[in-house]
Design an enzyme around this catalytic site. Structure first.
Site, mmCIF file in Angstrom:
data_model
loop_
_atom_site.group_PDB
_atom_site.id
_atom_site.type_symbol
_atom_site.label_atom_id
_atom_site.label_comp_id
_atom_site.label_asym_id
_atom_site.label_seq_id
_atom_site.Cartn_x
_atom_site.Cartn_y
_atom_site.Cartn_z
ATOM 1 N N GLU A 34 0.846 -1.196 0.000
ATOM 2 C CA GLU A 34 0.000 0.000 0.000
ATOM 3 C C GLU A 34 0.880 1.245 0.000
ATOM 4 O O GLU A 34 1.772 1.383 0.834
ATOM 5 C CB GLU A 34 -0.918 0.000 1.221
ATOM 6 C CG GLU A 34 -1.644 1.298 1.514
ATOM 7 C CD GLU A 34 -2.474 1.803 0.344
ATOM 8 O OE1 GLU A 34 -2.430 3.025 0.091
ATOM 9 O OE2 GLU A 34 -3.160 0.985 -0.311
ATOM 10 N N GLN A 35 0.612 2.155 -0.944
ATOM 11 C CA GLN A 35 1.470 3.328 -1.072
ATOM 12 C C GLN A 35 1.325 4.324 0.080
ATOM 13 O O GLN A 35 2.265 5.031 0.420
ATOM 14 C CB GLN A 35 1.201 4.035 -2.386
ATOM 15 C CG GLN A 35 -0.177 4.652 -2.509
ATOM 16 C CD GLN A 35 -0.352 5.410 -3.823
ATOM 17 O OE1 GLN A 35 0.617 5.714 -4.512
ATOM 18 N NE2 GLN A 35 -1.592 5.704 -4.167
ATOM 19 N N ARG A 108 -17.830 4.337 4.478
ATOM 20 C CA ARG A 108 -16.724 3.620 3.828
ATOM 21 C C ARG A 108 -15.539 3.376 4.774
ATOM 22 O O ARG A 108 -14.970 2.270 4.793
ATOM 23 C CB ARG A 108 -16.285 4.377 2.575
ATOM 24 C CG ARG A 108 -15.427 3.574 1.631
ATOM 25 C CD ARG A 108 -15.061 4.394 0.390
ATOM 26 N NE ARG A 108 -14.419 3.569 -0.602
ATOM 27 C CZ ARG A 108 -15.037 3.002 -1.631
ATOM 28 N NH1 ARG A 108 -16.342 3.175 -1.783
ATOM 29 N NH2 ARG A 108 -14.379 2.252 -2.489
ATOM 30 N N TYR A 217 -28.924 8.221 2.449
ATOM 31 C CA TYR A 217 -29.246 7.104 3.334
ATOM 32 C C TYR A 217 -28.403 7.229 4.595
ATOM 33 O O TYR A 217 -27.357 7.888 4.611
ATOM 34 C CB TYR A 217 -28.982 5.756 2.646
ATOM 35 C CG TYR A 217 -27.654 5.642 1.937
ATOM 36 C CD1 TYR A 217 -26.478 5.345 2.650
ATOM 37 C CD2 TYR A 217 -27.566 5.814 0.559
ATOM 38 C CE1 TYR A 217 -25.264 5.237 2.005
ATOM 39 C CE2 TYR A 217 -26.352 5.719 -0.093
ATOM 40 C CZ TYR A 217 -25.202 5.428 0.633
ATOM 41 O OH TYR A 217 -23.995 5.324 -0.013
ATOM 42 N N ASP A 295 -11.805 -1.793 -9.133
ATOM 43 C CA ASP A 295 -11.817 -0.637 -10.024
ATOM 44 C C ASP A 295 -10.642 -0.622 -10.985
ATOM 45 O O ASP A 295 -10.679 0.087 -11.994
ATOM 46 C CB ASP A 295 -11.798 0.663 -9.208
ATOM 47 C CG ASP A 295 -13.157 1.018 -8.630
ATOM 48 O OD1 ASP A 295 -14.148 0.377 -9.020
ATOM 49 O OD2 ASP A 295 -13.219 1.935 -7.793
#
Length: 403
Positions: A34-35, A108, A217, A295
């Protein structure tokens, strides 16, 4: 583990961490590069239907998620100017009854934290922070990630889970060519206490109108409300989730919309805006010992609420393919990656195309006036059509897919 291939995952987002957790629980030596110097996720909401919660619950995250998630009772459609409301479908107990698992709305960062904790427990030390990948290559017997600090990481297979601007994808296939969708989005997360009670209800709401729509929501056990407003407009082409806008600009963009929309806009601390870009689904996302996930290979418009779910599905089916095809040293890891791609590419491509088609449905000119809108909503969101659009998404069971 002697015969298990060593797997490297580039990117510690939702898809990368799901894959790492699923592989670790199967006994694999997995490393996540992970950067970022520390794990942080963008502060936004997401929706997880039963096809995704099935995976997360089976990975042991049920307790962690239920502490922070919302269980919406259903979804409804509201008209942009009058606020007229139509029921879309029930969720809550009905999701569990029909699909086996709940429908959740989540902040998230809360999902990301649950995945990171689960991954850390299953494979302590597997996450390497500050490890920025600048390119990938492969030689006989291994794949390698070149890192910004000059070092190299080698594994039997590498998975690019590094998002829409994937370095792994561009190294394998060259620069992509995104096209502006004609839509831009505003987003914000609102403390629920700032809103009237009816805007804090435990439901997902889709406001539809000519040239735009709004979704909101609850999040974090009802303490927050997620707001996303999407409009057809020109002149904003920055594809960044972190570009701050102003309350006044956001309100002007929604001039003429219902006062409930403006109450939410006024309650946002800082609204963010980004351009929505279109990319055609890739026909191939695997080269030898290197593959893609989430993605990095199938970025989608957010109009079916399946972006995170696709990455989660990818993660566990990648783990299954590696384990079932190459895990005992029989078939090659290259074949495992090809089999993973083969079981994912049709579904993910269909979701990408279906999400783009939903923009026309949400933004139809027939929604301009209440009289035409009622007939249009009755036609487009009648129960049989809703089931046709959503049941195939929600029923998907990663454990029943033949690898």
């Amino acid at each position: 583990m002697a015969n298990h291939p060593k797997i490297g995952i580039i990117g510690a987002g939702i898809g990368g961490l799901t894959a790492a957790l699923a592989l670790a629980r199967r006994g694999y030596d997995v490393t996540v590069l992970e950067q970022a110097a520390e794990l942080r996720e963008v502060g936004a909401g997401l929706q997880l239907s039963a096809n995704a919660t099935r995976v997360l619950y089976q990975l042991g995250l049920e307790g962690a998620l239920e502490k922070v998630a919302n269980f919406p009772a259903g979804k409804c459609i509201r008209l942009w100017n009058t606020g007229q409301t139509w029921k879309l479908f029930d969720l809550g107990a009905e999701s569990v009854e029909r699909f086996g698992y709940p429908y959740l709305t989540l902040y998230r960062p809360d999902l990301h934290a649950a995945l990171a904790e689960g991954q850390a427990q299953a494979a302590p030390g597997a996450l390497r922070l500050g490890a920025k990948c600048i390119g990938v290559a492969q030689e006989e017997g291994h794949a390698a990630a070149r890192l910004a600090d000059g070092s190299e990481f080698r594994a039997d297979a590498l998975i690019g889970a590094d998002g829409v601007h994937s370095i792994v994808r561009s190294t394998l296939f060259g620069a992509d060519a995104p096209r502006f969708s004609g839509c831009m989005a505003w987003r914000g997360v609102i403390p629920a206490e700032r809103l009237p009670e009816h805007l804090r209800a435990p439901v997902g709401v889709n406001w539809v109108g000519p040239g735009g729509h709004v979704v909101h929501y609850p999040l974090r056990a009802g303490k927050l409300v997620n707001f996303v407003g999407i409009l057809e407009r020109d002149g904003w082409l920055r594809e960044s989730w972190n570009e701050a806008g102003s309350i006044d600009d956001c309100a002007r963009d929604f001039a003429g919309w219902n006062e409930d929309i403006h109450a939410m806009i006024r309650a946002i601390d800082v609204p963010y805006k980004w351009a929505l870009m279109l990319r055609d689904p890739l026909e191939n996302w695997t080269v030898g010992r290197i593959g893609l996930l989430g993605d990095a290979c199938h970025p989608t418009l957010p109009f079916l609420a399946q972006g995170a779910a696709m990455a989660i599905e990818d993660g566990v089916l990648l783990a299954r393919a590696i384990d079932e095809v190459a895990g005992q040293g029989g078939a090659s890891v290259q074949e495992a990656l090809q089999r993973y791609q083969a079981v994912r590419i049709e579904r993910t491509s269909k979701i990408v195309r279906g999400s783009a088609a939903n923009a026309e449905r949400f933004h139809n000119p027939a929604l301009a006036h209440a009289e035409g809108a009622a007939a249009y909503v009755d036609e487009q969101w009648q129960p049989d059509r809703v089931r046709e659009r959503y049941d195939w998404l929600f029923r998907y069971d990663v454990d029943q897919i033949a690898i």
